[in-house]
Design an enzyme around this catalytic site. Sequence first.
Site, PDB file in Angstrom:
ATOM      1  N   ASN A   9       0.870  -1.181   0.000  1.00  0.00           N
ATOM      2  CA  ASN A   9       0.000   0.000   0.000  1.00  0.00           C
ATOM      3  C   ASN A   9       0.904   1.226   0.000  1.00  0.00           C
ATOM      4  O   ASN A   9       1.456   1.601   1.025  1.00  0.00           O
ATOM      5  CB  ASN A   9      -0.910  -0.009   1.238  1.00  0.00           C
ATOM      6  CG  ASN A   9      -1.753   1.253   1.318  1.00  0.00           C
ATOM      7  OD1 ASN A   9      -1.821   2.022   0.358  1.00  0.00           O
ATOM      8  ND2 ASN A   9      -2.395   1.473   2.455  1.00  0.00           N
ATOM      9  N   TRP A  10       1.026   1.820  -1.175  1.00  0.00           N
ATOM     10  CA  TRP A  10       1.949   2.958  -1.310  1.00  0.00           C
ATOM     11  C   TRP A  10       1.372   4.257  -0.759  1.00  0.00           C
ATOM     12  O   TRP A  10       2.064   5.270  -0.702  1.00  0.00           O
ATOM     13  CB  TRP A  10       2.330   3.152  -2.781  1.00  0.00           C
ATOM     14  CG  TRP A  10       3.287   2.107  -3.285  1.00  0.00           C
ATOM     15  CD1 TRP A  10       3.941   1.162  -2.545  1.00  0.00           C
ATOM     16  CD2 TRP A  10       3.703   1.923  -4.639  1.00  0.00           C
ATOM     17  NE1 TRP A  10       4.740   0.396  -3.362  1.00  0.00           N
ATOM     18  CE2 TRP A  10       4.618   0.842  -4.645  1.00  0.00           C
ATOM     19  CE3 TRP A  10       3.406   2.563  -5.841  1.00  0.00           C
ATOM     20  CZ2 TRP A  10       5.225   0.390  -5.821  1.00  0.00           C
ATOM     21  CZ3 TRP A  10       4.006   2.117  -7.018  1.00  0.00           C
ATOM     22  CH2 TRP A  10       4.911   1.046  -7.002  1.00  0.00           C
ATOM     23  N   LYS A  11       0.089   4.246  -0.402  1.00  0.00           N
ATOM     24  CA  LYS A  11      -0.555   5.475   0.092  1.00  0.00           C
ATOM     25  C   LYS A  11      -0.285   6.601  -0.917  1.00  0.00           C
ATOM     26  O   LYS A  11      -0.322   6.364  -2.112  1.00  0.00           O
ATOM     27  CB  LYS A  11      -0.067   5.785   1.506  1.00  0.00           C
ATOM     28  CG  LYS A  11      -0.216   4.549   2.416  1.00  0.00           C
ATOM     29  CD  LYS A  11       0.043   4.809   3.858  1.00  0.00           C
ATOM     30  CE  LYS A  11      -0.156   3.503   4.642  1.00  0.00           C
ATOM     31  NZ  LYS A  11      -0.027   3.671   6.073  1.00  0.00           N
ATOM     32  N   HIS A  95      -9.564   1.570   5.070  1.00  0.00           N
ATOM     33  CA  HIS A  95      -8.260   1.781   5.721  1.00  0.00           C
ATOM     34  C   HIS A  95      -8.426   2.776   6.863  1.00  0.00           C
ATOM     35  O   HIS A  95      -9.228   3.716   6.766  1.00  0.00           O
ATOM     36  CB  HIS A  95      -7.251   2.311   4.694  1.00  0.00           C
ATOM     37  CG  HIS A  95      -5.848   2.262   5.211  1.00  0.00           C
ATOM     38  ND1 HIS A  95      -5.349   3.236   6.040  1.00  0.00           N
ATOM     39  CD2 HIS A  95      -4.866   1.336   5.058  1.00  0.00           C
ATOM     40  CE1 HIS A  95      -4.108   2.915   6.361  1.00  0.00           C
ATOM     41  NE2 HIS A  95      -3.785   1.779   5.785  1.00  0.00           N
ATOM     42  N   GLU A  97      -6.713   5.198   7.717  1.00  0.00           N
ATOM     43  CA  GLU A  97      -6.500   6.602   7.330  1.00  0.00           C
ATOM     44  C   GLU A  97      -7.756   7.195   6.701  1.00  0.00           C
ATOM     45  O   GLU A  97      -7.965   8.411   6.743  1.00  0.00           O
ATOM     46  CB  GLU A  97      -5.279   6.697   6.396  1.00  0.00           C
ATOM     47  CG  GLU A  97      -3.979   6.526   7.181  1.00  0.00           C
ATOM     48  CD  GLU A  97      -2.846   5.880   6.422  1.00  0.00           C
ATOM     49  OE1 GLU A  97      -2.879   5.872   5.178  1.00  0.00           O
ATOM     50  OE2 GLU A  97      -1.928   5.357   7.089  1.00  0.00           O
ATOM     51  N   GLU A 167      -5.241  -4.142  10.998  1.00  0.00           N
ATOM     52  CA  GLU A 167      -4.201  -3.123  11.133  1.00  0.00           C
ATOM     53  C   GLU A 167      -4.463  -2.312  12.397  1.00  0.00           C
ATOM     54  O   GLU A 167      -5.264  -1.359  12.367  1.00  0.00           O
ATOM     55  CB  GLU A 167      -4.216  -2.182   9.926  1.00  0.00           C
ATOM     56  CG  GLU A 167      -3.892  -2.852   8.619  1.00  0.00           C
ATOM     57  CD  GLU A 167      -3.349  -1.861   7.595  1.00  0.00           C
ATOM     58  OE1 GLU A 167      -2.224  -2.071   7.129  1.00  0.00           O
ATOM     59  OE2 GLU A 167      -4.025  -0.861   7.288  1.00  0.00           O
ATOM     60  N   GLY A 173       2.752   2.933  10.793  1.00  0.00           N
ATOM     61  CA  GLY A 173       3.746   3.984  10.615  1.00  0.00           C
ATOM     62  C   GLY A 173       4.481   4.376  11.893  1.00  0.00           C
ATOM     63  O   GLY A 173       5.152   5.401  11.928  1.00  0.00           O
ATOM     64  N   SER A 212       3.519  -1.467  10.421  1.00  0.00           N
ATOM     65  CA  SER A 212       4.969  -1.538  10.626  1.00  0.00           C
ATOM     66  C   SER A 212       5.564  -2.911  10.315  1.00  0.00           C
ATOM     67  O   SER A 212       6.517  -3.345  10.958  1.00  0.00           O
ATOM     68  CB  SER A 212       5.336  -1.105  12.053  1.00  0.00           C
ATOM     69  OG  SER A 212       4.987   0.263  12.250  1.00  0.00           O
ATOM     70  N   GLY A 233       2.948  -0.822   4.330  1.00  0.00           N
ATOM     71  CA  GLY A 233       3.033   0.578   3.933  1.00  0.00           C
ATOM     72  C   GLY A 233       4.478   0.959   3.663  1.00  0.00           C
ATOM     73  O   GLY A 233       5.043   0.656   2.603  1.00  0.00           O
ATOM     74  N   GLY A 234       5.113   1.604   4.639  1.00  0.00           N
ATOM     75  CA  GLY A 234       6.456   2.172   4.460  1.00  0.00           C
ATOM     76  C   GLY A 234       7.472   1.212   3.850  1.00  0.00           C
ATOM     77  O   GLY A 234       8.211   1.582   2.935  1.00  0.00           O
TER      78      GLY A 234
HETATM   79  P1  13P Z   1       3.132   0.952   7.663  1.00  0.00           P
HETATM   80  O1  13P Z   1       3.603  -0.403   7.133  1.00  0.00           O
HETATM   81  O2  13P Z   1       3.879   2.095   7.101  1.00  0.00           O
HETATM   82  O3  13P Z   1       3.022   0.927   9.151  1.00  0.00           O
HETATM   83  O4  13P Z   1       1.627   1.117   7.105  1.00  0.00           O
HETATM   84  C1  13P Z   1       0.731   0.095   7.296  1.00  0.00           C
HETATM   85  C2  13P Z   1      -0.489   0.381   6.514  1.00  0.00           C
HETATM   86  O5  13P Z   1      -1.244   1.271   6.834  1.00  0.00           O
HETATM   87  C3  13P Z   1      -0.727  -0.449   5.303  1.00  0.00           C
HETATM   88  O6  13P Z   1      -2.010  -0.261   4.824  1.00  0.00           O
END
Ligand code: 13P
Length: 257
Positions: A9-11, A95, A97, A167, A173, A212, A233-234
């Site tokens: 998930n590159w956001k 999600h 977010e 999640e 993050g 994470s 994500g990251g």
């Molecule tokens: P991180 O891996 O950066 O914590 O993000 C997780 C996430 O929200 C994936 O959808």
Amino acid sequence: MRTPILVANWKMHKGVREATAFAEDLKLRLQAPDGVEVVIAPPFTALGALQRALQGSGIELAGQNLYPEAEGAFTGEISPAFLRDVGCRYVILGHSERRHGFGESSEFVARKVRAACDHELRPIVCVGETLEEHEAGRTAEVIEAQIRGSLAQVPPEASETLVLAYEPVWAIGTGRTASPGDAQKVHAMIRELLRERFGAAADRIRIQYGGSVKPENGYALMAQPDIDGALVGGASLDPASFFAIIRFERASGEAST
Ligand code: 13P
């Protein structure tokens, strides 16, 4: 029995050029995904370029969101039909977010999940408790409400196309992850809720962990019986680290628990 699914998930990261360079790099490392399903969820603007770059690679594409109508006067929104049109097989919905940053309720998520199913897009439905809810011991209650609400409109025949993602919001993050044992407990609970809702199909629905995830901790998490992959994500922004997670490799040589 369940093929693990690893989703990047590159956001809101990577324009067309960077996304394409990532795809070329990952294709060289991965050759053909073997025993795992690999999915990239880029920003909408990079979907077309990635559809071309990933053709024949076995790597799938996901949207990061959709609007639950086929078309119409919804300025700035993207329909499930458009995601299909540009090669998406999956779509991330609910999600944290979006739930917390954009005020999306489980009822709204349920409409999106339904729209995805109606367009033969496979929803990746995210659930997770905040730090405050976690510390107040309300995890089970929050997850149950999100699952029941978000999956309220899934047609029975689409149940096996669902992917769930647990999640914990406090792990996203932050560099903190749920311990593999704690995450497994929540995943087992989610599977029980899925069993109540969908019966035996629950054993075929994949439940990813997210928050994470890194090469150093992915292995121990994904080794748990009810953790069927990761939503990353990251650590998915760099092809080497995403590939290391895909291969269940431990970059440091030691899985953190
Ligand atoms: P991180 O891996 O950066 O914590 O993000 C997780 C996430 O929200 C994936 O959808």
